[in-house]
Design a protein around this motif. Structure first.
Motif, PDB file in Angstrom:
ATOM      1  N   CYS A  79       0.834  -1.212   0.000  1.00  0.00           N
ATOM      2  CA  CYS A  79       0.000   0.000   0.000  1.00  0.00           C
ATOM      3  C   CYS A  79       0.865   1.257   0.000  1.00  0.00           C
ATOM      4  O   CYS A  79       0.423   2.324   0.434  1.00  0.00           O
ATOM      5  N   ALA A  80       2.093   1.126  -0.487  1.00  0.00           N
ATOM      6  CA  ALA A  80       3.050   2.239  -0.433  1.00  0.00           C
ATOM      7  C   ALA A  80       2.522   3.507  -1.084  1.00  0.00           C
ATOM      8  O   ALA A  80       2.811   4.616  -0.630  1.00  0.00           O
ATOM      9  N   GLY A  81       1.745   3.362  -2.146  1.00  0.00           N
ATOM     10  CA  GLY A  81       1.239   4.531  -2.842  1.00  0.00           C
ATOM     11  C   GLY A  81       0.150   5.279  -2.091  1.00  0.00           C
ATOM     12  O   GLY A  81      -0.283   6.350  -2.518  1.00  0.00           O
ATOM     13  N   MET A  82      -0.282   4.724  -0.959  1.00  0.00           N
ATOM     14  CA  MET A  82      -1.369   5.335  -0.189  1.00  0.00           C
ATOM     15  C   MET A  82      -0.894   5.899   1.143  1.00  0.00           C
ATOM     16  O   MET A  82      -1.707   6.362   1.950  1.00  0.00           O
ATOM     17  N   LEU A  83       0.412   5.864   1.416  1.00  0.00           N
ATOM     18  CA  LEU A  83       0.916   6.236   2.735  1.00  0.00           C
ATOM     19  C   LEU A  83       0.731   7.715   3.071  1.00  0.00           C
ATOM     20  O   LEU A  83       0.845   8.094   4.236  1.00  0.00           O
ATOM     21  N   ASP A  84       0.455   8.544   2.079  1.00  0.00           N
ATOM     22  CA  ASP A  84       0.197   9.946   2.379  1.00  0.00           C
ATOM     23  C   ASP A  84      -1.233  10.151   2.856  1.00  0.00           C
ATOM     24  O   ASP A  84      -1.582  11.210   3.391  1.00  0.00           O
ATOM     25  N   ARG A  85      -2.062   9.124   2.691  1.00  0.00           N
ATOM     26  CA  ARG A  85      -3.475   9.220   3.074  1.00  0.00           C
ATOM     27  C   ARG A  85      -3.845   8.231   4.175  1.00  0.00           C
ATOM     28  O   ARG A  85      -4.609   8.538   5.081  1.00  0.00           O
ATOM     29  N   THR A  86      -3.294   7.034   4.089  1.00  0.00           N
ATOM     30  CA  THR A  86      -3.555   5.993   5.088  1.00  0.00           C
ATOM     31  C   THR A  86      -2.274   5.706   5.843  1.00  0.00           C
ATOM     32  O   THR A  86      -1.241   5.399   5.244  1.00  0.00           O
ATOM     33  N   ARG A  87      -2.321   5.796   7.175  1.00  0.00           N
ATOM     34  CA  ARG A  87      -1.146   5.536   8.009  1.00  0.00           C
ATOM     35  C   ARG A  87      -1.285   4.176   8.681  1.00  0.00           C
ATOM     36  O   ARG A  87      -2.395   3.727   8.972  1.00  0.00           O
ATOM     37  N   ARG A 105      10.464  -0.003   8.395  1.00  0.00           N
ATOM     38  CA  ARG A 105      11.151   0.175   7.114  1.00  0.00           C
ATOM     39  C   ARG A 105      10.150   0.132   5.962  1.00  0.00           C
ATOM     40  O   ARG A 105      10.317   0.838   4.964  1.00  0.00           O
ATOM     41  N   ALA A 106       9.101  -0.662   6.099  1.00  0.00           N
ATOM     42  CA  ALA A 106       8.091  -0.763   5.043  1.00  0.00           C
ATOM     43  C   ALA A 106       7.272   0.514   4.922  1.00  0.00           C
ATOM     44  O   ALA A 106       6.701   0.795   3.863  1.00  0.00           O
ATOM     45  N   GLY A 107       7.214   1.288   6.025  1.00  0.00           N
ATOM     46  CA  GLY A 107       6.490   2.556   5.953  1.00  0.00           C
ATOM     47  C   GLY A 107       5.498   2.815   7.071  1.00  0.00           C
ATOM     48  O   GLY A 107       4.803   3.833   7.057  1.00  0.00           O
TER      49      GLY A 107
END
Length: 224
Positions: A79-87, A105-107
């Motif tokens: 879900c790396a592309g969603m990390l600015d919206r979903t934490r 490390r994964a985010g």
């Protein structure tokens, strides 16, 4: 958090139904501002749920069946592309450095153990939703393995540490390790208001904007 919303939408990911039920019940009872919008019990289901529901925070165990065997870290990476919206906030019985480092490390934004109280878990979710870091005490130091730097880099940044008073350094280390303001106050025998004042001063002097940035700053300098 969703614009103009007063609640934080939470997705629960754990392969034990009893754990999910217990967390849902405790959050409902202690934190009406946190809304559990869904559940998942394996890697593939979690990834699908994140994309379908787009929650503000995902509470996930690090050991999950399915996928390619990467567990919670695999979910975060997928879900790396969603990390600015979903934490993502890891919630696990494990306190091993390998698990902590892998998921951070994964985010993921933080890592707390299942020994946490309901009130502290709610606070951790709120901090992560706001973009800050959240760690159970003593676990934040494990991120050194992911964000460590060499001795040369440490020397270069000594002047930044020198900006802080002795008390501010004490507060900074505890906050960076994931302690709550209440825990810092108890540890240092000062008031919560004084802790808040010191934290504001530390962030201002170091030109940082959040606890998450402070944790990474301290970890990179091996101060935890």
């Amino acid at each position: 958090m969703t614009e103009n919303a007063t609640t934080t939408r939470v997705l629960l990911v754990d392969d034990h139904a009893l754990v999910r039920s217990g967390v849902r019940t405790e959050l409902t009872r202690h934190a009406p501002d946190l809304e559990v919008v869904g559940e998942a019990d394996d890697v593939d289901g979690a990834v699908a749920a994140v994309h379908a529901l787009r929650p503000d925070v995902v509470l996930l165990d690090v050991h999950l069946p399915g996928g390619s065997g990467g567990g919670g870290a695999e979910v975060v990476a997928a879900c790396a592309g969603m990390l600015d919206r979903t934490r993502f906030l890891a919630l696990s019985v494990s306190d091993s450095s390998e698990d902590v480092v892998a998921v951070i490390r994964a985010g993921a934004r933080g890592y707390v153990t299942k020994a946490i109280t309901a009130d502290d878990l709610a606070q951790a979710v709120r901090r992560v939703a706001a973009g800050d870091a959240a760690f159970s005490p003593r676990l934040a130091g494990f991120v050194l393995d992911a964000f460590g730097t060499g001795a040369t880099d440490l020397a270069v940044h000594d002047d930044e540490l020198d900006r802080l008073s002795a008390r501010e350094r004490e507060v900074m280390r505890l906050i960076a390790r994931g302690y709550t303001y209440k825990e810092v106050a108890a540890e240092l025998f000062i008031s919560i208001k004084t802790v808040e004042t010191h934290v504001s001063a530390v962030l201002r002097k170091l030109q940082l904007s959040s606890r998450h940035e402070l944790t990474r700053w301290a970890a990179a300098r091996r101060l935890l």
